[in-house]
Design an enzyme around this catalytic site. Structure first.
Site, PDB file in Angstrom:
ATOM      1  N   ASN A 169      60.892  11.156  40.488  1.00 17.54           N
ATOM      2  CA  ASN A 169      61.876  12.104  40.858  1.00 17.54           C
ATOM      3  C   ASN A 169      62.017  12.182  42.280  1.00 17.54           C
ATOM      4  O   ASN A 169      61.319  12.773  42.961  1.00 17.54           O
ATOM      5  CB  ASN A 169      61.461  13.211  40.127  1.00 17.54           C
ATOM      6  CG  ASN A 169      62.166  14.687  40.426  1.00 17.54           C
ATOM      7  OD1 ASN A 169      63.459  14.285  40.816  1.00 17.54           O
ATOM      8  ND2 ASN A 169      61.932  15.790  40.173  1.00 17.54           N
ATOM      9  N   LYS A 186      64.027  13.871  43.896  1.00 12.59           N
ATOM     10  CA  LYS A 186      64.707  15.409  44.297  1.00 12.59           C
ATOM     11  C   LYS A 186      65.655  15.400  44.980  1.00 12.59           C
ATOM     12  O   LYS A 186      66.509  14.446  45.206  1.00 12.59           O
ATOM     13  CB  LYS A 186      63.411  16.055  44.667  1.00 12.59           C
ATOM     14  CG  LYS A 186      62.281  16.266  43.633  1.00 12.59           C
ATOM     15  CD  LYS A 186      61.249  17.162  43.901  1.00 12.59           C
ATOM     16  CE  LYS A 186      60.091  17.022  43.177  1.00 12.59           C
ATOM     17  NZ  LYS A 186      58.807  17.994  43.089  1.00 12.59           N
ATOM     18  N   HIS A 238      63.617  20.887  35.088  1.00 10.62           N
ATOM     19  CA  HIS A 238      62.713  20.636  35.890  1.00 10.62           C
ATOM     20  C   HIS A 238      62.115  22.141  36.622  1.00 10.62           C
ATOM     21  O   HIS A 238      62.840  23.096  36.658  1.00 10.62           O
ATOM     22  CB  HIS A 238      62.929  20.024  37.245  1.00 10.62           C
ATOM     23  CG  HIS A 238      61.974  19.536  38.027  1.00 10.62           C
ATOM     24  ND1 HIS A 238      61.208  20.333  39.110  1.00 10.62           N
ATOM     25  CD2 HIS A 238      61.137  18.296  38.191  1.00 10.62           C
ATOM     26  CE1 HIS A 238      60.307  19.984  39.780  1.00 10.62           C
ATOM     27  NE2 HIS A 238      60.135  18.500  39.153  1.00 10.62           N
ATOM     28  N   GLU A 279      61.753  23.366  39.453  1.00 14.02           N
ATOM     29  CA  GLU A 279      62.372  23.622  40.488  1.00 14.02           C
ATOM     30  C   GLU A 279      63.822  24.355  40.103  1.00 14.02           C
ATOM     31  O   GLU A 279      64.216  25.291  40.627  1.00 14.02           O
ATOM     32  CB  GLU A 279      62.453  22.595  41.368  1.00 14.02           C
ATOM     33  CG  GLU A 279      61.164  22.227  42.105  1.00 14.02           C
ATOM     34  CD  GLU A 279      61.065  20.799  42.724  1.00 14.02           C
ATOM     35  OE1 GLU A 279      61.862  19.993  42.657  1.00 14.02           O
ATOM     36  OE2 GLU A 279      59.753  20.446  42.978  1.00 14.02           O
ATOM     37  N   GLU A 304      54.455  19.285  33.711  1.00 18.52           N
ATOM     38  CA  GLU A 304      54.087  19.334  35.138  1.00 18.52           C
ATOM     39  C   GLU A 304      53.862  20.974  35.434  1.00 18.52           C
ATOM     40  O   GLU A 304      54.507  21.835  35.811  1.00 18.52           O
ATOM     41  CB  GLU A 304      55.597  19.130  35.972  1.00 18.52           C
ATOM     42  CG  GLU A 304      56.058  17.755  35.636  1.00 18.52           C
ATOM     43  CD  GLU A 304      57.048  17.295  36.950  1.00 18.52           C
ATOM     44  OE1 GLU A 304      56.771  16.147  37.336  1.00 18.52           O
ATOM     45  OE2 GLU A 304      57.898  18.151  37.146  1.00 18.52           O
ATOM     46  N   GLY A 319      53.696  18.846  44.527  1.00 20.71           N
ATOM     47  CA  GLY A 319      53.778  18.913  45.882  1.00 20.71           C
ATOM     48  C   GLY A 319      52.895  19.479  46.685  1.00 20.71           C
ATOM     49  O   GLY A 319      52.721  19.894  47.733  1.00 20.71           O
ATOM     50  N   SER A 378      51.586  15.910  41.866  1.00 19.58           N
ATOM     51  CA  SER A 378      50.769  15.081  42.902  1.00 19.58           C
ATOM     52  C   SER A 378      50.094  13.757  42.293  1.00 19.58           C
ATOM     53  O   SER A 378      49.139  13.515  42.752  1.00 19.58           O
ATOM     54  CB  SER A 378      49.612  15.933  43.457  1.00 19.58           C
ATOM     55  OG  SER A 378      50.211  17.141  44.011  1.00 19.58           O
TER      56      SER A 378
END
Ligand code: 13P
Length: 249
Positions: free
Chosen positions: A10, A12, A96, A98, A168, A174, A214
């Site tokens: 991904n 992003k 996702h 985010e 996730e 991250g 991660s």
């Protein structure tokens, strides 16, 4: 039944078209011939056409990171499923964390997008996962079960078996703080369990469940060896040559 593992990057909001081209040229010789896993690059919309062109003749497939749940029309700034399909995408990430956190995507919106993805023969990579606060409160299982169930509302078994669910944990994204193999397996097992409740065990055993958060070249092999973890959704490490080591893990 043996599920084929799937490793997706991904990207992003990273990589201009020129940078995307360079990255793909770097990764292609390193992991483009891997056939024991499905390999997907989920790239920014603007990079899709060149990415599709660049991976031709390899085992790598291209995915988008989002779509809108309407066919077309007055939705300024959004992207239609037919557009990404025609551009050559096979996959699309949906829900996702985010997007849920910064763009207000609810479980209901995620479901609408999943249904739309299937209408256009795009494989949805459906993201679920808890915040640290939710984990500490002990509601991870209920939350992830609910996210999974609502995302797949009105999706029949024949379609659901093609889905990819990405677990996730938000606290692992991250942060360099990976879930332990056991933590990741536990939740991926819950996800498979809810899929079995909805669709029956046979279908549930066909659905791929990824871990994301991660993932790197050092931890991928052990995570992917867990019984209910069928690969990974990789953020930061998908932007460098490391990604090939994860694919080949
Ligand atoms: P990182 O691998 O950078 O933690 O990101 C995970 C992720 O959000 C993939 O979708």
């Amino acid at each position: 039944m043996a599920r084929k593992k799937i490793v997706a990057g991904n990207w992003k909001m990273n990589m201009t078209p020129a940078q995307a081209k360079d990255l793909i040229e770097t990764l292609k010789p390193l992991c483009g011939a891997n056939t024991d896993k499905d390999v997907v690059f989920c790239v920014p919309f603007i990079d899709i056409p060149l990415a599709v062109e660049a991976v031709k003749g390899t085992n790598i497939k291209i995915g988008a990171q989002n779509l809108y749940f309407e066919e077309k029309g007055a939705y300024t700034g959004e992207i239609a499923p037919a557009m990404i399909k025609e551009a050559g995408c096979d996959y699309v990430i949906i829900g996702h964390s985010e997007r849920r956190a910064y763009f207000g995507e609810t479980n209901e919106i995620v479901n609408k997008k999943v249904l739309k993805a299937y209408e256009h023969d795009l494989v949805p990579i459906i993201c679920v996962g808890e915040t640290l606060e939710q984990r500490e409160q002990g509601i991870t299982e209920e939350l992830v079960r609910l996210q999974t169930k609502i995302a797949l509302k009105d999706v029949d078994a024949a379609k659901a078996e093609k889905a990819v669910i990405a677990y996730e944990p938000i606290w692992a994204i991250g942060t360099g703080k990976t879930a332990t193999n056991e933590q990741a397996q536990e939740v991926c097992g819950w996800i498979r369990n809810v899929l079995a409740q909805v669709y029956g065990q046979e279908t549930a055993d066909k659905i791929r469940v990824q871990y994301g958060g991660s993932v790197n070249a050092g931890n991928a092999a052990d995570l992917f060896a867990m019984p209910d973890i069928d690969g990974g959704l990789v953020g930061g490490a998908s932007l460098k040559a490391d990604f090939a080591a994860i694919v080949n893990a």
